[in-house]
Design a protein around this motif. Structure first.
Motif, PDB file in Angstrom:
ATOM      1  N   LEU A   1      44.309  35.622  39.239  1.00 40.64           N
ATOM      2  CA  LEU A   1      43.135  36.345  40.027  1.00 40.64           C
ATOM      3  C   LEU A   1      42.470  37.036  39.897  1.00 40.64           C
ATOM      4  CD1 LEU A   1      45.845  39.446  40.370  1.00 40.64           C
ATOM      5  CD2 LEU A   1      45.481  37.560  41.384  1.00 40.64           C
TER       6      LEU A   1
ATOM      7  N   GLY B   1      50.287  38.431  40.642  1.00 42.30           N
ATOM      8  CA  GLY B   1      50.012  37.384  40.265  1.00 42.30           C
ATOM      9  C   GLY B   1      49.105  36.342  41.739  1.00 42.30           C
TER      10      GLY B   1
ATOM     11  N   LEU C   1      43.454  45.772  42.332  1.00 46.20           N
ATOM     12  CA  LEU C   1      45.006  46.781  42.155  1.00 46.20           C
ATOM     13  C   LEU C   1      45.236  47.830  41.329  1.00 46.20           C
ATOM     14  CD1 LEU C   1      48.011  45.474  41.879  1.00 46.20           C
ATOM     15  CD2 LEU C   1      47.555  43.769  39.908  1.00 46.20           C
TER      16      LEU C   1
ATOM     17  N   LEU D   1      40.852  46.377  37.903  1.00 46.56           N
ATOM     18  CA  LEU D   1      42.547  47.185  37.378  1.00 46.56           C
ATOM     19  C   LEU D   1      42.607  47.736  36.873  1.00 46.56           C
ATOM     20  CD1 LEU D   1      45.502  45.351  37.404  1.00 46.56           C
ATOM     21  CD2 LEU D   1      43.867  44.492  34.524  1.00 46.56           C
TER      22      LEU D   1
ATOM     23  N   TRP E   1      45.486  36.576  29.506  1.00 49.39           N
ATOM     24  CA  TRP E   1      44.712  36.357  30.777  1.00 49.39           C
ATOM     25  C   TRP E   1      43.625  37.088  31.336  1.00 49.39           C
ATOM     26  CZ3 TRP E   1      45.408  40.642  33.178  1.00 49.39           C
ATOM     27  CH2 TRP E   1      45.980  41.384  33.092  1.00 49.39           C
TER      28      TRP E   1
ATOM     29  N   LEU F   1      48.704  37.670  35.013  1.00 44.37           N
ATOM     30  CA  LEU F   1      46.906  37.851  35.979  1.00 44.37           C
ATOM     31  C   LEU F   1      46.490  36.885  36.120  1.00 44.37           C
ATOM     32  CD1 LEU F   1      46.702  41.576  36.763  1.00 44.37           C
ATOM     33  CD2 LEU F   1      49.094  40.339  37.548  1.00 44.37           C
TER      34      LEU F   1
END
Length: 963
Positions: free
Chosen positions: A299, A274, A282, A305, A320, A296
């Motif tokens: 980010l 993170g 990612l 993701l 998040w 995360l």
């Protein structure tokens, strides 16, 4: 006898003499080791008919596919035979070619082991062996190639470990070994397994570790992530790697793409992931990861993701998720999610595709606040009981949920278990109905039968996960066409899909224009360049092509004469030479003086055609002069590398000094990018008519000895791009940027309104704006320029060309070019000046990002993306600048100002600035600067290699960059 008769007589006898002496004189022209090495390659590949290498002087006879330097004897520095369907092995004799700087054997059928003698090519910058059938291991001797910058061993059948010796390649920028059968653990200097104490952690200049699709084992050593590492891509996916993801991964601070999916990693995802705040992608799918989902929150640049198919602990949707403001695609299939999807998640501004299949999602699916960008949403096999879809009408999959048992979705496609379309195709509209035989296919251009070159691209890290938006394939076709200098009509995409490793596979058929079949030279050019094509958002490719059915001519090497005959011919030739010599000397001296007089009178070639064909008559120039090749050779010290100041799609640019002490910049075309004679003449005539203090002035040109060169005023401070990104050492303050913005606008206004005829530049970008010693801006590089519309017309209909990121979207869609297309590109440059960021960076388009921030938080929200050098500027002043930029980048050309109106705005802006604060231009702004530094690669740049590839920046988006 008149001079012309003397010269014709001498020339005729000289041709006879050259033919007779050919086998005797040329033997000494090329280094004998190079001759032996090349002939050994030809024999090993049984390729006499393919390569057409005849005689014993590769440099003097200009063998195809090679380039030589000007040493004595000459050495071969460039060998590219990509895509010629060569078979056989790579012999040890390749080690004789010790001056090679580029070796490209890609896209062939070569087999056998890589010879250790490759390690003798100590001058090599580019090693491209991808897409063959090489076996065995990677030779440790490759560690001797300390000048190497690009190593492509992709898509072969190599096995064994990665040698520790690779860690000696201190200049390596791109390391690609994907698509092999490599085994073993990743080597590092302190693993106790090598006496030299080197490994991957020593590659501090390397940006790209592309190791995907192998059988590599073990864990990721913490040692390869430390503050000195420059890595931006870590592609370790689709291997057999295991263990935990190390905490120390946060030391790889520059990472933008981290792909660890399809391995056997276990344990929890460390919190340090993170902290990789530059990540745009990612991928952790298909591992054995456990524990809680990682936090995360930080980010904020993340586009994609992937956390699917692991063994996480059950959890509700983490808070998040709603903080990932740049997120476009999320994959969380089988991620053990529970509870309802928060309504706020669908408010993310760029969200495009989401997969929450096979979880325990329940409650109401509320899409009432979703954005128009959301094109694909799948929640198969969950527990959703109801929906609130609002205006959402895109692709939705809910089969396997209780809501599908309600009357609202009875017989609805949303709940039908129909397999989604796995593949998409794309081609420009065509009505071809004719049938072709054998390998031929109807050419979309004119429906004639032609044999396309069939290419396959595998993009390993695209920043999208679905082809629901068909614009992705349109962008692909446009980028391929631009990079290969083709029409979009020449390109057909019969198939495109995501494979089971989340990689995007695209097949492309490239059709010849005006002929039935590609010639070998074109295939080599296309094959060499295609592996470097990076459409926006597609990521790095693996490129393969199918063998092409060439029509090879027949030939044999050698003259067929015995030794006695050769000696007899040689003696006779000497006698003839003595007879001809006197006449030749006289005629040559006379011709030399005539040429010199012609140069001093500034006369120009009368014929620009080949052979006896005249192509348009003599030049009609205003103020530009003709330079001889010898004159420019002397001015640059034989085009010495120390005088090289940049490179681009056209070729290289050199600093020169004439005998008059006048400093010049010489733009020298490479063979692969030369224009036809008529096109070159037209460009010179166009440039010679342009005279304005803010437009790069053409001093002259050279067109002889197979050279095309344009000579410009030397600009001490390089390009605006160099200054913005810190390559030249210049630090531009606020008022200097306003001065440059105004100067650029004045130059463009002159081209649009005052030049006769008017000129549309068509490739305005920061690398085409040059800065003189006083930071005055000059618009440069007219390689793509077009004469503006006349006879009452409002536009010019033409093939779309330019640079991705700066292109006017209306021109892109309609192919209708106007002056407003330059206005749009200029607006993008203004945003680049404001942020010191490239137009497309980390998958984000600067125009769209600025608009989103303005909509979200007004001018104050832009503080987060301002160039740090401008952080203390008044936001009121910034607002005026942004207002002009956004006005220029309106989607509709009708809503954009003219460049004359922009000039007026900036003149008032500058006047107000000076009135309020006075001139604060620092006299120390050049401290620590080396004038016209050679540019280094930026994170997102990849230089398409040339006959002498260097690490200077030439963006893979440039179509005709003059740096």
């Amino acid at each position: 006898m008149k001079l012309s008769r003397w010269w014709r007589w001498c020339h005729s006898w000289a041709l006879v003499l050259c033919a007779i002496l050919r086998h005797r004189v040329v033997d000494s022209a090329t280094n004998q080791d190079d001759v032996n090495g090349l002939l050994a390659l030809q024999d090993a590949w049984n390729a006499q008919n393919i390569l057409q290498w005849t005689g014993n002087d590769p440099c003097g006879l200009q063998w195809p596919h090679i380039v030589c330097n000007d040493a004595n004897p000459r050495r071969v520095i460039f060998l590219a035979v990509s895509g010629l369907s060569l078979t056989g092995t790579l012999p040890e004799d390749v080690g004789l070619l010790t001056a090679l700087e580029t070796l490209d054997l890609s896209q062939n059928e070569l087999t056998g082991k890589l010879p250790p003698q490759l390690g003798k090519l100590v001058n090599l910058h580019n090693l491209r062996l991808q897409s063959n059938k090489f076996t065995g291991s990677i030779p440790p001797e490759l560690g001797n190639l300390e000048q190497l910058q690009y190593m492509y061993l992709t898509s072969n059948r190599l096995q064994g470990p990665i040698p520790h010796e690779i860690g000696r390649l201190k200049n390596l920028y791109w390391f690609d070994i994907a698509g092999n059968g490599l085994q073993g653990e990743l080597p590092y200097s302190s693993d106790g397994k090598n006496q030299m104490n080197v490994g991957l952690d020593n590659l501090t200049a390397t940006r790209h570790f592309h190791f995907n699709n192998n059988s590599l084992e073990g864990s990721i050593p913490s040692a390869i992530c430390h503050p000195d590492m420059a890595l931006i891509h870590m592609l370790f996916d689709s291997n057999q790697m295991s263990g935990v993801i190390p905490d120390g991964i946060e030391q790889c601070l520059n990472l933008t793409i981290l792909k660890l999916d399809h391995n056997k990693f276990s344990g929890t995802v460390p919190a340090s992931v993170g902290k990789l705040v530059n990540l745009t992608e990612l991928h952790l799918n298909s591992n054995q990861l456990t524990g809680e989902l990682p936090d995360l929150t930080n980010l904020t640049k993340l586009n994609v993701l992937g956390l699917s198919d692991n063994q996480y602990a059950p959890s509700e949707f983490p808070a998040w998720m709603t903080s990932l403001v740049s997120l476009t695609d999320m994959q969380m299939d089988r991620a053990n999610l529970e509870g309802p999807v928060p309504k706020t998640f669908f408010e993310l501004p760029s969200l495009a595709a989401v997969n929450f299949d096979n979880n325990e999602v329940n409650g109401t699916l509320d899409l009432s606040t979703s954005k128009p960008s959301l094109l694909f949403l799948s929640l198969r096999n969950n527990n959703i009981g109801s929906t609130s879809l609002g205006n959402f009408d895109q692709e939705l999959h809910l089969e396997g949920n209780p809501v599908c048992n309600t009357s609202a979705f009875a017989n609805s496609q949303v709940c039908t278990q129909v397999p989604a379309a796995l593949s998409q195709s794309y081609q420009s509209s065509t009505n071809c109905t004719n049938q072709c035989s054998m390998n031929s296919i109807p050419n979309p251009i004119d429906c004639s039968c032609a044999i396309p070159y069939k290419c396959h691209f595998t993009y390993r890290a695209p920043s999208f996960t679905t082809l629901s938006d068909r614009n992705h394939l349109k962008v692909f076709v446009n980028t391929v066409a631009t990079n290969l200098n083709m029409s979009e009509m020449q390109i057909m995409v019969p198939e495109a899909f995501f494979n089971d490793q989340n990689q995007l596979f695209v097949s492309a058929w490239l059709f010849p224009n005006g002929t039935e079949i590609w010639i070998p030279e074109d295939v080599v050019r296309i094959s060499s360049a295609a592996g470097n094509i990076f459409p926006p958002m597609f990521g790095p490719p693996m490129f393969q092509a199918e063998p092409y059915p060439f029509e090879w001519p027949t030939s044999t090497r050698g003259s067929g004469l015995n030794t006695g005959a050769k000696i007899g011919i040689g003696v006779g030739a000497v006698v003839i030479g003595l007879i001809v010599l006197g006449a030749c000397i006289f005629a040559f001296v006379q011709k030399y003086h005539a040429d010199k007089a012609r140069s001093s009178r500034e006369t120009y070639p009368a014929s620009w055609g080949s052979g006896k064909t005249d192509s348009g008559g003599g030049l009609k120039l205003k103020g530009a002069r003709w330079f001889s090749f010898a004159e420019l050779k002397k001015a640059t010290n034989n085009f010495n590398e120390s005088n090289e100041i940049g490179s681009g799609g056209y070729g290289k640019v050199y600093r020169g000094e004439l005998v008059t002490k006048e400093k010049i910049a010489i733009k020298r075309a490479e063979q692969r990018s030369m224009q036809g004679a008529v096109e070159f003449k037209n460009e010179i005539e166009l440039l010679s008519r342009v005279h304005h203090r803010n437009v790069g002035g053409l001093v002259g040109f050279c067109f002889e000895q197979g050279e095309q060169m344009l000579i410009y005023d030397y600009m001490e401070n390089g390009t605006l791009r160099d200054a913005l990104y810190g390559y030249s050492g210049i630090k531009l303050d606020w008022r200097q940027r306003l001065h440059i913005a105004l100067g650029t606008a004045q130059g463009l206004a002159y081209l649009h309104d005052l030049a006769s005829p008017p000129i549309i530049h068509r490739d305005i970008k920061s690398s085409n704006i040059l800065l003189d010693g006083k930071l005055n801006a000059k618009v440069a590089d007219f390689g793509l320029s077009k004469i503006g519309p006349n006879d009452g017309k409002t536009h010019v209909t033409t093939q779309v060309k330019g640079t991705v990121g700066y292109l006017d979207p209306e021109y892109y869609l309609t192919q209708q070019l106007t002056e407003k297309s330059d206005v749009y590109s200029y607006g993008v440059v203004l945003l680049e000046m404001l942020t010191a960021r490239q137009p497309i960076e980390h998958g984000t388009y600067i125009v769209r990002e600025v608009k989103a921030l303005l909509d979200k938080g007004g001018i104050a929200a832009l503080r987060s993306i301002l160039d740090p050098k401008l952080q203390h500027e008044s936001m009121l002043e910034v607002q005026k600048f942004v207002k002009i930029a956004m006005h220029c980048t309106e989607e509709s050309a009708l809503c954009r100002p003219t460049m004359s109106e922009v000039v007026k705005e900036f003149e008032e802006f500058n006047a107000q600035e000076l009135a309020e604060g006075g001139s604060t231009r620092s006299s120390k702004m050049f401290d620590g600067r080396t004038s016209m530094n050679k540019r280094q690669l930026s994170d997102s740049d990849y230089t398409a290699y040339s006959s002498k590839n260097s690490s200077r920046d030439s963006s893979f988006h440039d179509s005709a960059g003059f740096a």
